[in-house]
Design an enzyme around this catalytic site. Structure first.
Site, short mmCIF file in Angstrom:
data_model
loop_
_atom_site.label_atom_id
_atom_site.label_comp_id
_atom_site.label_asym_id
_atom_site.label_seq_id
_atom_site.Cartn_x
_atom_site.Cartn_y
_atom_site.Cartn_z
N LYS A 41 -7.19 -10.53 5.48
CA LYS A 41 -8.07 -10.50 4.31
C LYS A 41 -9.35 -11.30 4.58
O LYS A 41 -9.40 -12.09 5.55
CB LYS A 41 -7.32 -11.04 3.09
CG LYS A 41 -6.77 -12.45 3.25
CD LYS A 41 -5.74 -12.77 2.16
CE LYS A 41 -5.28 -14.20 2.29
NZ LYS A 41 -4.16 -14.50 1.37
N TYR A 261 -35.00 -33.14 2.03
CA TYR A 261 -35.23 -33.10 0.59
C TYR A 261 -34.79 -34.39 -0.10
O TYR A 261 -33.72 -34.94 0.20
CB TYR A 261 -34.42 -31.95 -0.04
CG TYR A 261 -34.97 -30.57 0.25
CD1 TYR A 261 -36.24 -30.18 -0.18
CD2 TYR A 261 -34.20 -29.64 0.94
CE1 TYR A 261 -36.73 -28.91 0.08
CE2 TYR A 261 -34.68 -28.36 1.20
CZ TYR A 261 -35.95 -28.00 0.76
OH TYR A 261 -36.41 -26.75 1.03
C1 LIG Z 1 -3.18 -15.17 2.17
C2 LIG Z 1 -1.77 -14.72 2.03
C3 LIG Z 1 -0.88 -14.82 3.12
C4 LIG Z 1 -1.26 -15.53 4.39
O1 LIG Z 1 -1.22 -16.91 4.14
P1 LIG Z 1 -1.62 -18.01 5.26
O2 LIG Z 1 -1.40 -19.30 4.59
O3 LIG Z 1 -3.07 -17.77 5.57
O4 LIG Z 1 -0.76 -17.76 6.43
C5 LIG Z 1 0.38 -14.28 2.97
N1 LIG Z 1 0.76 -13.70 1.81
C6 LIG Z 1 -0.05 -13.60 0.74
C7 LIG Z 1 0.44 -12.97 -0.51
C8 LIG Z 1 -1.34 -14.12 0.80
O5 LIG Z 1 -2.13 -14.06 -0.27
#
Ligand SMILES: *Cc1c(COP(=O)(O)O)cnc(C)c1O
Length: 366
Positions: A41, A261
């Protein structure tokens, strides 16, 4: 940093070999006879989902998760016959796209189950899905009430080829948190109602919690990208991202002069200031102003003054080798994402997923 980047001001190197090694390490940790997916993702945690998907697919990874439908569509070509699953589930009107791209929704409500079942009936063939059960996150997934209704009326799943039952851990990165085992127990009890489906459980940190958290399919994300899954111990993963920026200006200022700044930093001694072409628009959070450091040859040099949209200024008075045109480490062995995250008051996930689009990106092939 060598010649090929001569014209660039900032370079993000992504080590796909390290990424693949991390995936293999997690797969081996999960154990024989179990599968290990990859979560891609947010554009592969900021590092480029297409390239990440291709590298992992080539290494044998056949289960990939994204959050959004469009993220899955974008990488379908990189992992042609992988199970490509969408954690956000089936949104209204998305059935066609899911079917066209052979995507698997993580169904998290009765409405989604109904819509997916209807799509299967319309198609005249079963459609694959994961069933997402909420065991404590209270965010997505079937609520206990919805789950009870589903168990009481199993025909709701008609037409759905239920591949996996999944849930997500609340505090996997805190090994002693009582909720971890509570969730494991709840999940086991729920999964028993769906004996033909496999189980999909641990994220990165969950894989390090021990055998109670193993399942048919683990879903690590962060650890693949080198983020430490066990925050209180040395990082067992290999670093994947390295960000460097080149000194574009150097100036010597007398004591009493300010930098940047709002005069947020005033030199207390004659100082040498290096300017680097990276700023908050590149994910170098403005909240790091007055706190961050970059490194040169392992030596830390404080970032001074306000972080601008496109620039930072660094006190290199004590680092005479940091000359005009030299490359400084922004993220790397001296300053891993966790360290920057601590300074910015966030986590390493946010550091990586904030990385901007303006770096010259270099992928080191696996
Ligand atoms: C983001 C996510 C993962 C992966 O989690 P990590 O902590 O990055 O390994 C797995 N399952 C779900 C539902 C997630 O939202």
């Amino acid at each position: 940093m060598a010649e090929p980047y001569a014209s660039a001001g900032s370079v993000l190197e992504i080590d796909l070999g390290a990424l693949v090694a991390n995936w293999r390490q997690l797969r081996d940790l999960h154990g024989q006879g179990r599968d290990t997916a990859a979560v891609l993702k947010a554009d592969g945690y900021g590092l480029g989902a297409s390239r990440v998907a291709s590298a992992l697919y080539k290494a044998g990874c056949r289960h990939i998760f994204t959050a959004h439908l469009m993220e899955a569509v974008a990488i379908r070509h990189s992992a042609p016959d992988a199970m490509l699953s969408v954690l956000h589930g089936l949104g209204p009107g998305e059935e066609r796209d899911f079917i066209a791209h052979r995507l698997v929704p993580a169904l998290g409500s009765l409405a989604e189950i109904e819509a997916w079942g209807r799509a299967a009936a319309g198609l005249g063939q079963p459609l694959p899905a994961l069933l997402h059960i909420d065991t404590g996150m209270n965010r997505t997934g079937l609520s206990p009430e919805a789950l009870a209704r589903l168990i009481a009326e199993p025909t709701r799943l008609q037409g759905i080829d239920l591949r996996y039952v999944m849930t997500h851990l609340v505090s996997a990165d805190i090994p002693g948190a009582p909720i971890n085992l509570q969730q494991a127990r709840r999940f086991a009890a729920v999964a028993a109602h769906f004996p033909t489906a496999q189980r999909c459980f641990a994220n990165s940190s969950g894989l390090f919690l021990g055998p109670d958290f193993a399942s048919d399919l683990a879903r690590p994300g962060a650890a693949l990208y080198g983020i430490n899954p066990i925050p209180d111990a040395p990082n067992p993963m290999r670093a994947v991202a390295r960000l460097s920026a080149r000194i574009m200006q150097i100036r010597d200022i007398p004591a009493g002069e300010s930098v940047g700044y709002d005069r947020q930093w005033v030199a207390t001694r004659p100082s040498r200031i290096a300017t680097l072409p990276i700023g908050y628009a590149d994910g170098y959070h403005r909240a790091l102003s007055g706190k961050a450091a970059v490194a040169f040859g392992g030596q830390l040099c404080p970032v001074v003054g306000r972080i601008s949209m496109d620039l930072i200024t660094v006190d290199v008075t004590d680092c005479p080798a940091a000359v005009l045109g030299a490359w400084m480490e922004v993220i790397g062995p001296t300053i891993p994402p966790e360290r920057l995250a601590r300074l910015a008051g966030t986590n390493a996930y946010e550091i990586l997923t904030s990385l901007g689009r303006r770096f010259h990106r270099v992928y080191l092939e696996a």
